[in-house]
Design a protein around this motif. Structure first.
Motif, PDB file in Angstrom:
ATOM      1  N   ASP A 764       0.807  -1.219   0.000  1.00 48.36           N
ATOM      2  CA  ASP A 764       0.000   0.000   0.000  1.00 48.36           C
ATOM      3  C   ASP A 764       0.846   1.278   0.000  1.00 48.36           C
ATOM      4  O   ASP A 764       0.397   2.321  -0.467  1.00 48.36           O
ATOM      5  CB  ASP A 764      -0.914   0.036   1.235  1.00 48.36           C
ATOM      6  CG  ASP A 764      -1.944  -1.084   1.209  1.00 48.36           C
ATOM      7  OD1 ASP A 764      -2.335  -1.488   0.100  1.00 48.36           O
ATOM      8  OD2 ASP A 764      -2.343  -1.553   2.294  1.00 48.36           O
ATOM      9  N   ASP A 765       2.070   1.184   0.513  1.00 45.78           N
ATOM     10  CA  ASP A 765       2.894   2.377   0.729  1.00 45.78           C
ATOM     11  C   ASP A 765       4.013   2.445  -0.307  1.00 45.78           C
ATOM     12  O   ASP A 765       4.885   1.564  -0.343  1.00 45.78           O
ATOM     13  CB  ASP A 765       3.476   2.329   2.138  1.00 45.78           C
ATOM     14  CG  ASP A 765       4.232   3.604   2.509  1.00 45.78           C
ATOM     15  OD1 ASP A 765       4.347   4.492   1.643  1.00 45.78           O
ATOM     16  OD2 ASP A 765       4.703   3.676   3.655  1.00 45.78           O
ATOM     17  N   LYS A 792      -2.371   3.402  -6.243  1.00 45.26           N
ATOM     18  CA  LYS A 792      -3.616   3.316  -5.494  1.00 45.26           C
ATOM     19  C   LYS A 792      -4.685   2.648  -6.365  1.00 45.26           C
ATOM     20  O   LYS A 792      -4.703   2.814  -7.587  1.00 45.26           O
ATOM     21  CB  LYS A 792      -4.098   4.705  -5.080  1.00 45.26           C
ATOM     22  CG  LYS A 792      -3.149   5.427  -4.133  1.00 45.26           C
ATOM     23  CD  LYS A 792      -3.039   4.711  -2.797  1.00 45.26           C
ATOM     24  CE  LYS A 792      -2.140   5.478  -1.839  1.00 45.26           C
ATOM     25  NZ  LYS A 792      -2.031   4.791  -0.524  1.00 45.26           N
ATOM     26  N   GLY A 793      -5.566   1.884  -5.720  1.00 47.58           N
ATOM     27  CA  GLY A 793      -6.662   1.256  -6.428  1.00 47.58           C
ATOM     28  C   GLY A 793      -6.281  -0.088  -7.026  1.00 47.58           C
ATOM     29  O   GLY A 793      -5.132  -0.533  -6.965  1.00 47.58           O
ATOM     30  N   GLN A 795      -6.801  -2.952  -6.029  1.00 50.14           N
ATOM     31  CA  GLN A 795      -6.167  -3.791  -5.036  1.00 50.14           C
ATOM     32  C   GLN A 795      -7.119  -4.885  -4.559  1.00 50.14           C
ATOM     33  O   GLN A 795      -8.315  -4.831  -4.755  1.00 50.14           O
ATOM     34  CB  GLN A 795      -5.699  -2.954  -3.833  1.00 50.14           C
ATOM     35  CG  GLN A 795      -6.821  -2.459  -2.940  1.00 50.14           C
ATOM     36  CD  GLN A 795      -7.504  -1.221  -3.497  1.00 50.14           C
ATOM     37  OE1 GLN A 795      -7.116  -0.729  -4.549  1.00 50.14           O
ATOM     38  NE2 GLN A 795      -8.532  -0.740  -2.818  1.00 50.14           N
ATOM     39  N   GLY A 798      -6.277  -3.456   1.314  1.00 47.77           N
ATOM     40  CA  GLY A 798      -5.628  -2.185   1.583  1.00 47.77           C
ATOM     41  C   GLY A 798      -5.950  -1.139   0.544  1.00 47.77           C
ATOM     42  O   GLY A 798      -6.970  -1.188  -0.153  1.00 47.77           O
ATOM     43  N   ASP A 799      -5.013  -0.155   0.401  1.00 46.20           N
ATOM     44  CA  ASP A 799      -5.267   1.003  -0.451  1.00 46.20           C
ATOM     45  C   ASP A 799      -4.592   0.937  -1.813  1.00 46.20           C
ATOM     46  O   ASP A 799      -4.892   1.744  -2.690  1.00 46.20           O
ATOM     47  CB  ASP A 799      -4.790   2.279   0.256  1.00 46.20           C
ATOM     48  CG  ASP A 799      -5.552   2.518   1.549  1.00 46.20           C
ATOM     49  OD1 ASP A 799      -6.745   2.175   1.587  1.00 46.20           O
ATOM     50  OD2 ASP A 799      -4.935   3.039   2.497  1.00 46.20           O
ATOM     51  N   GLY A 800      -3.643   0.024  -1.992  1.00 44.12           N
ATOM     52  CA  GLY A 800      -2.917   0.026  -3.251  1.00 44.12           C
ATOM     53  C   GLY A 800      -2.379  -1.349  -3.594  1.00 44.12           C
ATOM     54  O   GLY A 800      -2.609  -2.339  -2.895  1.00 44.12           O
TER      55      GLY A 800
END
Length: 937
Positions: A764-765, A792-793, A795, A798-800
């Motif tokens: 995600d990071d 991002k997206g 996924q 999580g976020d990414g």
């Protein structure tokens, strides 16, 4: 060869041939070298004073133990050995002897050979043998070979025979002999110069065999041989070591057939080195691991690839066994070996060479090209990439197929081979490498798991997968098949014994069709229906060779067409051609059916590999019948024993799985096993009677049921009770891994696995990309644009997720396999102790990667790429799962390699250790809560 079962092949008694030396003394000074011709006249008389090496020796061979030492060498009468055995009591004085039955046509020669080490041509050399035959007229002789004179038709060194006494006492033992050969050999030399020209180089002739011309007229004859004796042997190296070697300078060239020739010498005489690969057959090469060469010959191999430069021992052994050698080049030529170089046919420069190895390989080839003419040989290279560059350096290329557990489809395997050959860009002999044993990393995993939990390792082998890869490799019309082997076939392990039987069976098939394949060109594949098969077509002068192979496969597992009907659509021009099926090692006529869809060939319950010949030549049926007859007996024994032993192992595997209550009793599986057992039991009288064709027919029927039963067992023992192309579990990648998988079964459940130890596995990071996190490597030599980043997206969790894409910058498509890898993604490391079971889960989506052997290869640092999962174009998210057991204390990482052009998305990567509670410790021999039902197909 006589008929011999696999157990006998693996427990060979050493040959009774012995060599006893008489005299060993110091060599004289350089003044003796000036004696020249005078020394040749008195060398035997003065041997006590002149030689440090063995100068006179004797062979005494009683011929009373296996293997037989006499072999049919040449004939001009279509001679055929009908039977060949060791009779333990039929010899002179009721000792053992060799017996054989021969069938001769019209002609003058049917020459049997008894190989000896190369010896000098002197009058003191003599040979004797006892013979008893049903007809008279057999003559003994010594074969003399001229190493520098090559027959332009066969590209082999020319030889001639000096004959001696003739057999007269029909039905009685008689000793016949030969000696004093120098004078008659001079007359032979005159005839050779008339045939090959006055400049023919007849230097350094040597005797390499005792022979018997067994032609006694048309029809069958029986022959017994006993007590071979050879006296007055002077090793050819004796003269070389005393006088030194005269190195002849010359210019070396290599033609497209792989034959290295020297165009000039200091005498102006052309010297032709050995041809690497004959053009009239498919050479069968074994990667050698110390097996006795005479035994290797019984398995049907012509050539061995050894792992070190040739030595005197291996060269002498090869001469006696009639085996040729391909070897790494020596650092410098050894003068003492020059008279023994006939078996050496090529130099091998390494396996899976990459682009970085081109400069050192070029230096090695330059060094080889400066060798004396006698040491010049064609060069064979196995490259993983840069095929055009390596093709310009070497004389023959090896193209290795990946292991069957990679899971390539039939069309992919064939297409990837054609792609590599095309990228080589040069017409030269093609050799296809086929693995015959599991990858070394898989064996280490199995041994590690077995030792940790106390589970036995099974003894079965996935030989059908090897047979399929060989059959598909023939679509290229290769000059040779290189059978890769990491472990000796004579290791004593049951799985290696079975592997030797399987290779013997496959080689008999190659022996039958090798001549047709060698003279053929590949054509388009034919349309198949009714069963999951691919049918390739090879055109040869006078007909077509059809090779149909099943593509019902799953990472080494195979299904035959049991109960199905394979229909092969033919072009209208073939409707009137006779067709022969060779699957059962008999020339079985097939009827081509005329239908509304066009001509069809129908085969009910096809074998994993089907071989069919179409030809209008009137003698084709007889030729095929003769070809299969020579090898059918051994093929029948091999296939029968493989089926019997595989059934025994499979019955044990099913019993272990059901008794551990992992799966419930499966009626369908029991019926399949019972049917296989009943078939083999009912066919045993046929096997004992020696009906090879009927034996193979019944054995392969039992095989088909076993293959389906094993498929179902593997599915039942897999996670979620079904086979998955995206799961890599070591015990399930080997036919012999089922006993281990039974005890590893708790790991297939979710319960017992610890938490995720991979930092940054959620992807995600973006800051996780760096030296301490996720890292990327790009290959600049590929004309590609490659990029990887966390976005991002799109996924799973999580976020990414991580997104990587590869695009080609040229018009030509990227290759597959290692050569097509443009980017490698490496996860952060996780440290584990030795002997810890771990599980790696990766969520993935892929787009593109449409070429053969292309996709995203997912693997880890424990199992390596051989055990990885190749993920193809899969637009939906899916889970890739790797089961491993750590071998040493250390770091574990996940690796993803993009092969070809496409895009991949990666998310939610987890690396977890097996951490069961105290109530569920390993090993577990019984599972109390039952399991899943087998996958019924």
């Amino acid at each position: 060869m006589g008929n011999v079962n696999s157990d006998e092949r693996l427990t060979l008694s050493p040959t009774r041939q012995t060599l006893s030396s008489r005299d060993r003394v110091l060599a004289t000074s350089s003044a003796v070298r000036s004696l020249g011709i005078l020394f040749l006249y008195i060398e035997t008389a003065l041997s006590f004073f002149l030689f440090t090496t063995t100068c006179a020796a004797q062979i005494t061979d009683s011929l009373d133990t296996y293997p037989p030492r006499w072999h049919l060498a040449t004939s001009d009468c279509q001679a055929e050995v009908i039977a060949h055995n060791n009779d333990p009591t039929g010899g002179v004085g009721d000792s053992g002897c060799e017996t054989m039955t021969l069938a001769n046509g019209h002609g003058t020669q049917a020459v049997l050979e008894y190989r000896i080490e190369p010896v000098r041509v002197i009058d003191e050399l003599s040979a004797r043998v006892f013979i008893r035959a049903s007809k008279k007229g057999q003559r003994i002789g010594l074969r003399v070979r001229y190493p520098y004179l090559s027959d332009p038709r066969t590209r082999q060194a020319v030889s001639t025979i000096v004959f001696g006494a003739e057999y007269r006492d029909v039905g009685q033992w008689q000793k016949i002999g030969i000696g004093t050969i120098v004078a008659p050999l001079r007359l032979k030399a005159i005839a050779l110069r008339q045939e090959y020209g006055s400049s023919a180089n007849l230097d350094d002739a040597f005797v390499d065999a005792v022979v018997i011309n067994c032609y006694t007229g048309v029809g069958r004859s029986q022959l017994s041989l006993d007590e071979v004796t050879v006296d007055g042997m002077v090793a050819v190296t004796s003269m070389g070591s005393l006088f030194g070697s005269t190195q002849k300078s010359g210019r070396v060239s290599t033609d497209l057939s792989g034959t290295t020739t020297s165009t000039t010498t200091d005498h102006g005489i052309a010297v032709v080195a050995s041809s690497m690969l004959p053009m009239d057959r498919v050479t069968r090469i074994l990667q050698h691991n110390g097996e006795p060469l005479d035994w290797v010959r019984t398995l049907g191999f012509n050539t061995v690839l050894i792992n070190q430069p040739p030595t005197e021992r291996i060269l002498r052994e090869a001469m006696l066994a009639r085996i040729t050698i391909i070897a790494p080049p020596p650092s410098a030529p050894d003068i003492a070996l020059e008279s023994l170089l006939e078996p050496l046919i090529g130099y091998y420069l390494g396996t899976s060479l990459n682009e970085a190895a081109i400069p050192p390989t070029t230096l090695t080839i330059d060094r080889i090209r400066k060798f004396p003419n006698r040491w010049q040989r064609p060069i064979m290279i196995s490259a993983a990439e840069s095929w055009r560059a390596y093709g310009s350096l070497g004389d023959a290329m090896v193209h290795d197929l990946p292991p069957a557990i990679r899971g390539l489809a039939a069309d992919e395997e064939i297409a990837s081979l054609f792609d590599r050959v095309e990228r080589t860009g040069r017409l030269q002999p093609t050799i296809v490498g086929v693995p015959t044993d599991p990858p070394a990393t898989l064996m280490r995993q199995l041994e590690n798991i077995s030792g940790a939990i106390g589970a036995p390792r099974g003894e079965d082998v996935s030989w059908h997968a090897t047979q399929l890869q060989v059959a598909r490799a023939l679509q290229l019309s290769p000059r040779a098949i290189l059978f890769r082997s990491n472990r000796s076939l004579t290791s004593g392990l049951p799985e290696d014994q079975r592997r030797s039987m399987a290779l013997s069976y496959i080689n008999r098939h190659l022996e039958v069709i090798g001549e047709l394949v060698a003279g053929s060109t590949s054509n388009d594949s034919l349309v198949c229906s009714g069963s999951r098969y691919r049918c390739g077509k090879l055109e040869f002068p006078g007909g077509q060779l059809l090779i149909a192979t099943t593509y019902a496969q799953s990472r080494g597992l195979t299904l035959a067409g049991d109960g199905d009907t394979l229909q092969i659509s033919l072009p209208p021009s073939d409707v009137s051609k006779p067709a022969w099926r060779l699957t059962h090692f008999s020339a079985e006529r097939l009827t081509i059916q005329s239908t509304s869809r066009g001509p069809l060939l129908e085969i009910v319950s096809p074998d994993t590999v089907e071989t069919i010949i179409l030809s209008s030549e009137p003698d084709m049926g007889g030729r095929l019948a003769g070809a299969v007859k020579r090898v059918a007996s051994q093929a029948g024994q091999d296939r029968w024993q493989l089926a019997r032993e595989s059934l025994t192992q499979l019955q044990s595997d099913w019993q272990g799985a059901t008794s551990s209550r992992i799966i419930n009793g499966d009626r369908a599986a029991i019926d399949l096993l019972n049917a296989a057992e009943t078939t083999l039991r009912d066919a045993e009288p046929t096997f004992r009677a020696g009906d090879a064709s009927a034996t193979i027919r019944m054995a392969r029927r039992a095989d088909a049921w076993q293959l389906r039963s094993r498929w179902n067992l593997h599915a039942a023992l897999s996670p979620q009770g079904k086979l998955s192309a995206t799961t890599s579990c070591p015990p399930l990648l080997s036919s012999g891994g089922i006993p281990i998988q039974i005890m590893w079964w708790p790991l297939m459940n979710e319960r017992g696995w610890g938490s995720n130890r991979l930092v940054g596995g959620s992807l995600d990071d973006p800051s996780m990309i760096g030296p301490t996190g996720w890292s990327f490597g790009r290959r600049s030599e590929n004309a590609t644009r490659a990029d990887a980043k966390i976005v991002k997206g799109r996924q799973v969790e999580g976020d990414g997720c991580l997104v990587a894409d590869v695009a080609s910058l040229s018009d030509s498509p990227l290759p597959g396999g290692y050569a097509g890898t443009s980017i490698q993604i490496r996860s952060p490391s996780v440290r584990f102790d030795a002997g810890v079971p771990i599980r790696i889960d990766v969520q993935m989506r892929t787009l593109g990667f449409g070429g053969p052997d292309q996709g995203v290869l997912v693997y880890d640092t424990v199992g390596g790429p051989e055990l990885g999962v190749l993920v193809r174009a899969t637009p939906a998210w899916q889970t890739v799962r790797l089961y491993r057991q750590t071998i040493d204390d250390g770091e574990v990482q996940l690796l993803l390699e993009a092969i070809g052009a496409g895009e991949m998305m990666v998310d939610d990567v987890q690396i977890r250790a097996w951490e069961p509670g105290s109530s569920q410790s390993m090993p577990m021999r019984r599972i109390a809560d039952g399991g899943v039902e087998p996958n019924r197909q």
